[in-house]
Design a protein around this motif. Structure first.
Motif, PDB file in Angstrom:
ATOM      1  N   SER A  16       0.870  -1.166   0.000  1.00 44.42           N
ATOM      2  CA  SER A  16       0.000   0.000   0.000  1.00 44.42           C
ATOM      3  C   SER A  16       0.902   1.209   0.000  1.00 44.42           C
ATOM      4  O   SER A  16       2.137   1.092   0.066  1.00 44.42           O
ATOM      5  CB  SER A  16      -0.905   0.009   1.233  1.00 44.42           C
ATOM      6  OG  SER A  16      -0.105   0.132   2.408  1.00 44.42           O
ATOM      7  N   TRP A  17       0.313   2.403  -0.078  1.00 43.13           N
ATOM      8  CA  TRP A  17       1.168   3.589  -0.047  1.00 43.13           C
ATOM      9  C   TRP A  17       1.927   3.671   1.269  1.00 43.13           C
ATOM     10  O   TRP A  17       3.082   4.137   1.313  1.00 43.13           O
ATOM     11  CB  TRP A  17       0.344   4.845  -0.295  1.00 43.13           C
ATOM     12  CG  TRP A  17      -0.596   5.234   0.819  1.00 43.13           C
ATOM     13  CD1 TRP A  17      -1.880   4.863   0.968  1.00 43.13           C
ATOM     14  CD2 TRP A  17      -0.277   6.074   1.938  1.00 43.13           C
ATOM     15  NE1 TRP A  17      -2.421   5.401   2.108  1.00 43.13           N
ATOM     16  CE2 TRP A  17      -1.456   6.166   2.722  1.00 43.13           C
ATOM     17  CE3 TRP A  17       0.866   6.757   2.353  1.00 43.13           C
ATOM     18  CZ2 TRP A  17      -1.511   6.903   3.892  1.00 43.13           C
ATOM     19  CZ3 TRP A  17       0.804   7.497   3.530  1.00 43.13           C
ATOM     20  CH2 TRP A  17      -0.371   7.575   4.281  1.00 43.13           C
ATOM     21  N   LYS A  18       1.335   3.160   2.368  1.00 44.29           N
ATOM     22  CA  LYS A  18       2.026   3.176   3.657  1.00 44.29           C
ATOM     23  C   LYS A  18       3.221   2.223   3.646  1.00 44.29           C
ATOM     24  O   LYS A  18       4.294   2.551   4.179  1.00 44.29           O
ATOM     25  CB  LYS A  18       1.051   2.785   4.771  1.00 44.29           C
ATOM     26  CG  LYS A  18      -0.038   3.816   5.026  1.00 44.29           C
ATOM     27  CD  LYS A  18      -0.957   3.371   6.144  1.00 44.29           C
ATOM     28  CE  LYS A  18      -2.057   4.385   6.385  1.00 44.29           C
ATOM     29  NZ  LYS A  18      -2.988   3.948   7.463  1.00 44.29           N
ATOM     30  N   ALA A  19       3.036   1.056   3.023  1.00 39.04           N
ATOM     31  CA  ALA A  19       4.143   0.102   2.948  1.00 39.04           C
ATOM     32  C   ALA A  19       5.277   0.665   2.103  1.00 39.04           C
ATOM     33  O   ALA A  19       6.456   0.493   2.430  1.00 39.04           O
ATOM     34  CB  ALA A  19       3.641  -1.220   2.368  1.00 39.04           C
ATOM     35  N   VAL A  20       4.930   1.336   1.006  1.00 41.41           N
ATOM     36  CA  VAL A  20       5.953   1.952   0.156  1.00 41.41           C
ATOM     37  C   VAL A  20       6.706   3.026   0.939  1.00 41.41           C
ATOM     38  O   VAL A  20       7.933   3.133   0.864  1.00 41.41           O
ATOM     39  CB  VAL A  20       5.307   2.544  -1.113  1.00 41.41           C
ATOM     40  CG1 VAL A  20       6.322   3.380  -1.891  1.00 41.41           C
ATOM     41  CG2 VAL A  20       4.763   1.431  -1.993  1.00 41.41           C
ATOM     42  N   ARG A  21       5.973   3.827   1.710  1.00 40.60           N
ATOM     43  CA  ARG A  21       6.613   4.890   2.483  1.00 40.60           C
ATOM     44  C   ARG A  21       7.590   4.312   3.498  1.00 40.60           C
ATOM     45  O   ARG A  21       8.726   4.813   3.647  1.00 40.60           O
ATOM     46  CB  ARG A  21       5.550   5.732   3.199  1.00 40.60           C
ATOM     47  CG  ARG A  21       6.143   6.896   3.984  1.00 40.60           C
ATOM     48  CD  ARG A  21       5.067   7.816   4.518  1.00 40.60           C
ATOM     49  NE  ARG A  21       4.211   7.139   5.494  1.00 40.60           N
ATOM     50  CZ  ARG A  21       3.189   7.740   6.099  1.00 40.60           C
ATOM     51  NH1 ARG A  21       2.892   9.008   5.803  1.00 40.60           N
ATOM     52  NH2 ARG A  21       2.451   7.083   6.967  1.00 40.60           N
ATOM     53  N   VAL A  22       7.166   3.237   4.191  1.00 36.58           N
ATOM     54  CA  VAL A  22       8.058   2.606   5.167  1.00 36.58           C
ATOM     55  C   VAL A  22       9.295   2.034   4.477  1.00 36.58           C
ATOM     56  O   VAL A  22      10.431   2.198   4.954  1.00 36.58           O
ATOM     57  CB  VAL A  22       7.311   1.499   5.932  1.00 36.58           C
ATOM     58  CG1 VAL A  22       8.287   0.695   6.798  1.00 36.58           C
ATOM     59  CG2 VAL A  22       6.220   2.105   6.801  1.00 36.58           C
ATOM     60  N   TYR A  23       9.082   1.372   3.333  1.00 32.89           N
ATOM     61  CA  TYR A  23      10.202   0.769   2.607  1.00 32.89           C
ATOM     62  C   TYR A  23      11.227   1.825   2.167  1.00 32.89           C
ATOM     63  O   TYR A  23      12.435   1.664   2.357  1.00 32.89           O
ATOM     64  CB  TYR A  23       9.671   0.023   1.396  1.00 32.89           C
ATOM     65  CG  TYR A  23      10.745  -0.597   0.531  1.00 32.89           C
ATOM     66  CD1 TYR A  23      11.422  -1.735   0.941  1.00 32.89           C
ATOM     67  CD2 TYR A  23      11.088  -0.029  -0.687  1.00 32.89           C
ATOM     68  CE1 TYR A  23      12.416  -2.308   0.155  1.00 32.89           C
ATOM     69  CE2 TYR A  23      12.086  -0.586  -1.488  1.00 32.89           C
ATOM     70  CZ  TYR A  23      12.743  -1.728  -1.055  1.00 32.89           C
ATOM     71  OH  TYR A  23      13.722  -2.278  -1.833  1.00 32.89           O
ATOM     72  N   LEU A  32       8.410  10.248   1.859  1.00 32.97           N
ATOM     73  CA  LEU A  32       7.427  10.716   0.885  1.00 32.97           C
ATOM     74  C   LEU A  32       6.030  10.673   1.499  1.00 32.97           C
ATOM     75  O   LEU A  32       5.751   9.871   2.391  1.00 32.97           O
ATOM     76  CB  LEU A  32       7.448   9.832  -0.370  1.00 32.97           C
ATOM     77  CG  LEU A  32       8.739   9.843  -1.202  1.00 32.97           C
ATOM     78  CD1 LEU A  32       8.585   8.895  -2.382  1.00 32.97           C
ATOM     79  CD2 LEU A  32       9.063  11.249  -1.691  1.00 32.97           C
ATOM     80  N   GLY A  33       5.167  11.523   0.984  1.00 35.28           N
ATOM     81  CA  GLY A  33       3.786  11.542   1.430  1.00 35.28           C
ATOM     82  C   GLY A  33       2.929  10.552   0.663  1.00 35.28           C
ATOM     83  O   GLY A  33       3.396   9.843  -0.236  1.00 35.28           O
ATOM     84  N   ALA A  36       2.708  11.031  -3.317  1.00 33.11           N
ATOM     85  CA  ALA A  36       3.935  10.641  -4.008  1.00 33.11           C
ATOM     86  C   ALA A  36       4.073   9.124  -4.052  1.00 33.11           C
ATOM     87  O   ALA A  36       4.444   8.543  -5.078  1.00 33.11           O
ATOM     88  CB  ALA A  36       5.147  11.269  -3.327  1.00 33.11           C
ATOM     89  N   CYS A  37       3.747   8.460  -2.957  1.00 32.44           N
ATOM     90  CA  CYS A  37       3.833   6.996  -2.926  1.00 32.44           C
ATOM     91  C   CYS A  37       2.854   6.362  -3.910  1.00 32.44           C
ATOM     92  O   CYS A  37       3.189   5.404  -4.608  1.00 32.44           O
ATOM     93  CB  CYS A  37       3.562   6.491  -1.516  1.00 32.44           C
ATOM     94  SG  CYS A  37       4.863   6.883  -0.313  1.00 32.44           S
ATOM     95  N   LEU A  38       1.637   6.900  -3.979  1.00 34.06           N
ATOM     96  CA  LEU A  38       0.658   6.380  -4.932  1.00 34.06           C
ATOM     97  C   LEU A  38       1.118   6.596  -6.371  1.00 34.06           C
ATOM     98  O   LEU A  38       0.936   5.723  -7.231  1.00 34.06           O
ATOM     99  CB  LEU A  38      -0.700   7.043  -4.698  1.00 34.06           C
ATOM    100  CG  LEU A  38      -1.431   6.625  -3.418  1.00 34.06           C
ATOM    101  CD1 LEU A  38      -2.675   7.467  -3.209  1.00 34.06           C
ATOM    102  CD2 LEU A  38      -1.799   5.149  -3.469  1.00 34.06           C
ATOM    103  N   ARG A  39       1.717   7.734  -6.644  1.00 36.27           N
ATOM    104  CA  ARG A  39       2.221   7.996  -8.008  1.00 36.27           C
ATOM    105  C   ARG A  39       3.291   6.990  -8.388  1.00 36.27           C
ATOM    106  O   ARG A  39       3.309   6.486  -9.516  1.00 36.27           O
ATOM    107  CB  ARG A  39       2.768   9.422  -8.106  1.00 36.27           C
ATOM    108  CG  ARG A  39       1.701  10.506  -8.215  1.00 36.27           C
ATOM    109  CD  ARG A  39       2.298  11.798  -8.748  1.00 36.27           C
ATOM    110  NE  ARG A  39       3.347  12.309  -7.872  1.00 36.27           N
ATOM    111  CZ  ARG A  39       3.145  13.131  -6.853  1.00 36.27           C
ATOM    112  NH1 ARG A  39       1.908  13.523  -6.566  1.00 36.27           N
ATOM    113  NH2 ARG A  39       4.142  13.572  -6.113  1.00 36.27           N
TER     114      ARG A  39
END
Length: 246
Positions: A16-23, A32-33, A36-39
């Motif tokens: 998810s966008w949260k998982a991407v942000r943590v990674y 990133l917010g 940005a993660c969704l993009r």
């Protein structure tokens, strides 16, 4: 990112966008917010889908063997004039099924429910013939047994003359004395074929149940068993139960 987040050290179940942000924060010290993660997910070719179970107990060799056998059954049906029916059972509860729904942006997706008892449900057998589009259904009182399975096969046999091939799973109700007794009927002209274990995706009748859940019971609390029966009967009445013209 083709594996799970946990495979790369992120303690979340799904990407998810949260998982991407943590990674990104843990691997590259980049913060990133959400937007940005969704993009980045979209740029990498990711889309959001409702998952289906991949049953790991399924035997790949047996599934492949069934596909080969099924092609043989289709050839046999063309040669002999037999009809092939996929058969399954399903339950529809008065509380309905929660499915994705359209709402205005920012509005909650809510479905009213009177919290019906678990026993407020309607159960059915159904069968579908892929070659003709014919659909048969029979309401089931109580649980499915060898006797109820035999009753449904009698209905199928009575309404569709000529050789029949019935494909279904290895459920307990698809075996037993009552069923064996019916299959011993002289000149029955009905052949049973078993699906490989853990292979509901090979049963075309599952599509009938999924369609009804999507079109009839999705996000709808009908309250009691009776309106569930009425809605499902109306749906079955609108489906073909006779062969289509060539």
């Amino acid at each position: 990112m083709d594996g799970s987040p946990r495979a790369v050290g992120v303690g979340l179940a799904n990407w998810s966008w949260k998982a991407v942000r943590v990674y990104l924060r843990e691997q590259f010290a980049v913060r990133l917010g959400k937007s940005a993660c969704l993009r980045y997910l979209h740029r990498l070719g990711f889309v959001r889908k409702r998952p289906k179970k991949r049953l790991t107990k399924a035997d790949a060799a047996k599934r492949a063997a069934f596909v080969g056998a099924y092609l043989g059954l289709v050839a046999e049906a063309e040669r002999t004039g037999a009809k092939i029916f996929f058969v399954d059972e399903a339950h529809f509860r008065a509380d309905g099924d929660l499915r994705a729904m359209w709402v205005r942006k920012g509005a909650p997706a809510l479905v009213d429910s009177s919290s019906p008892r678990w026993g407020e449900k309607a159960s059915y057998y159904s069968a579908v013939c892929l070659e003709t589009g014919a659909v048969e259904a029979m309401e089931l009182e109580g649980t499915s047994t060898a006797a109820t399975s035999a009753a449904f096969l009698r209905q199928l046999r009575a309404r569709h003359p000529g050789p029949l091939i019935v494909i279904w799973d290895n459920g307990p109700a698809h075996g037993g004395d009552a069923l064996r007794a019916y299959l011993a009927t002289p000149d029955l002209g009905l052949q049973l074929v078993r699906l490989p274990a853990y292979s509901p995706d090979y049963n075309a009748d599952e599509a009938i149940w999924d369609w009804i859940r999507e079109e009839v019971t999705a996000n709808t609390c009908l309250g009691t068993k009776s309106p569930v029966q009425e809605q499902l009967q109306r749906s079955f009445d609108g489906l073909p139960n006779e062969p289509t013209s060539p």
